[in-house]
Design a protein around this motif. Structure first.
Motif, mmCIF file in Angstrom:
data_model
loop_
_atom_site.group_PDB
_atom_site.id
_atom_site.type_symbol
_atom_site.label_atom_id
_atom_site.label_comp_id
_atom_site.label_asym_id
_atom_site.label_seq_id
_atom_site.Cartn_x
_atom_site.Cartn_y
_atom_site.Cartn_z
ATOM 1 N N SER A 1 0.844 -1.180 0.000
ATOM 2 C CA SER A 1 0.000 0.000 0.000
ATOM 3 C C SER A 1 0.879 1.229 0.000
ATOM 4 O O SER A 1 1.588 1.490 0.969
ATOM 5 C CB SER A 1 -0.919 -0.025 1.222
ATOM 6 O OG SER A 1 -1.835 1.026 1.147
ATOM 7 N N ASP A 2 0.865 1.975 -1.077
ATOM 8 C CA ASP A 2 1.651 3.195 -1.192
ATOM 9 C C ASP A 2 1.060 4.244 -0.250
ATOM 10 O O ASP A 2 -0.102 4.642 -0.403
ATOM 11 C CB ASP A 2 1.599 3.684 -2.639
ATOM 12 C CG ASP A 2 2.480 4.887 -2.874
ATOM 13 O OD1 ASP A 2 2.878 5.543 -1.888
ATOM 14 O OD2 ASP A 2 2.768 5.171 -4.053
ATOM 15 N N PRO A 3 1.818 4.696 0.732
ATOM 16 C CA PRO A 3 1.270 5.658 1.694
ATOM 17 C C PRO A 3 0.923 7.002 1.067
ATOM 18 O O PRO A 3 0.206 7.796 1.670
ATOM 19 C CB PRO A 3 2.391 5.796 2.736
ATOM 20 C CG PRO A 3 3.618 5.333 2.042
ATOM 21 C CD PRO A 3 3.200 4.336 1.011
ATOM 22 N N ASP A 4 1.407 7.260 -0.135
ATOM 23 C CA ASP A 4 1.099 8.533 -0.796
ATOM 24 C C ASP A 4 -0.228 8.509 -1.550
ATOM 25 O O ASP A 4 -0.678 9.550 -2.025
ATOM 26 C CB ASP A 4 2.219 8.905 -1.768
ATOM 27 C CG ASP A 4 3.528 9.188 -1.045
ATOM 28 O OD1 ASP A 4 3.470 9.606 0.140
ATOM 29 O OD2 ASP A 4 4.590 8.974 -1.649
ATOM 30 N N VAL A 5 -0.833 7.318 -1.681
ATOM 31 C CA VAL A 5 -2.114 7.237 -2.376
ATOM 32 C C VAL A 5 -3.228 7.583 -1.388
ATOM 33 O O VAL A 5 -3.333 6.963 -0.331
ATOM 34 C CB VAL A 5 -2.346 5.821 -2.950
ATOM 35 C CG1 VAL A 5 -3.749 5.712 -3.560
ATOM 36 C CG2 VAL A 5 -1.282 5.490 -3.992
ATOM 37 N N PRO A 6 -4.061 8.567 -1.706
ATOM 38 C CA PRO A 6 -5.116 8.962 -0.764
ATOM 39 C C PRO A 6 -6.197 7.898 -0.651
ATOM 40 O O PRO A 6 -6.363 7.046 -1.535
ATOM 41 C CB PRO A 6 -5.680 10.250 -1.381
ATOM 42 C CG PRO A 6 -5.271 10.226 -2.806
ATOM 43 C CD PRO A 6 -4.034 9.393 -2.912
ATOM 44 N N ARG B 1 -8.426 2.621 -1.385
ATOM 45 C CA ARG B 1 -7.345 3.458 -1.919
ATOM 46 C C ARG B 1 -7.828 4.048 -3.227
ATOM 47 O O ARG B 1 -8.552 3.393 -3.992
ATOM 48 C CB ARG B 1 -6.075 2.639 -2.143
ATOM 49 C CG ARG B 1 -5.581 1.888 -0.924
ATOM 50 C CD ARG B 1 -5.375 2.776 0.291
ATOM 51 N NE ARG B 1 -4.432 3.827 0.084
ATOM 52 C CZ ARG B 1 -3.223 3.874 0.621
ATOM 53 N NH1 ARG B 1 -2.835 2.921 1.431
ATOM 54 N NH2 ARG B 1 -2.415 4.868 0.363
ATOM 55 N N ALA B 2 -7.427 5.253 -3.517
ATOM 56 C CA ALA B 2 -7.904 5.942 -4.717
ATOM 57 C C ALA B 2 -7.529 5.207 -5.996
ATOM 58 O O ALA B 2 -8.132 5.433 -7.038
ATOM 59 C CB ALA B 2 -7.372 7.365 -4.742
ATOM 60 N N THR B 3 -6.562 4.307 -5.923
ATOM 61 C CA THR B 3 -6.141 3.559 -7.108
ATOM 62 C C THR B 3 -6.859 2.205 -7.235
ATOM 63 O O THR B 3 -6.607 1.473 -8.190
ATOM 64 C CB THR B 3 -4.618 3.319 -7.067
ATOM 65 O OG1 THR B 3 -4.284 2.738 -5.793
ATOM 66 C CG2 THR B 3 -3.855 4.614 -7.251
#
Ligand code: FES
Length: 99
Positions: free
Chosen positions: A7-12, A26-28
């Motif tokens: 989980s990329d912490p920069d993805v809102p 996650r937004a992605t």
């Protein structure tokens, strides 16, 4: 059953509503991925027998992920990205088979 491996912490994060229940995604994520991670497995029922179906191919081929998304039916949840405030529900249609 399903969990996120990375989980990329920069993805809102966004919140969608599945049959009234708030689900963080996650937004992605696609709708199908977000629901599977949240523990939702049945995304539709079959029109003839009413048996539950779950996302299978996750690439737009099997059509087992058909859902009602923002009021529109027959949407392939594995191909639709989540969006803030999106509403999602199972697609439960029945047809009468005449033999
Ligand atoms: S999971 Fe197969 S079409 Fe969506």
């Amino acid at each position: 059953m399903f969990k996120r491996h990375y989980s990329d912490p920069d993805v809102p994060t966004v919140t969608i509503r599945f049959e009234g229940e708030a689900i963080e995604a996650r937004a992605t994520d696609t709708v199908a991925a977000a629901l599977l991670i949240a523990g939702v497995t049945a995304t539709r029922t079959t029109p003839v027998t009413g048996q539950p179906r779950a996302p299978y191919c996750m690439m737009g081929v099997c059509f087992d992920c058909l859902m009602v998304i923002d009021g529109e039916g027959d949407r392939q949840a594995c191909l639709v990205p989540v969006a803030e405030g999106m509403t999602v529900s199972r697609q439960n249609r029945t047809i009468e088979v005449v033999r």
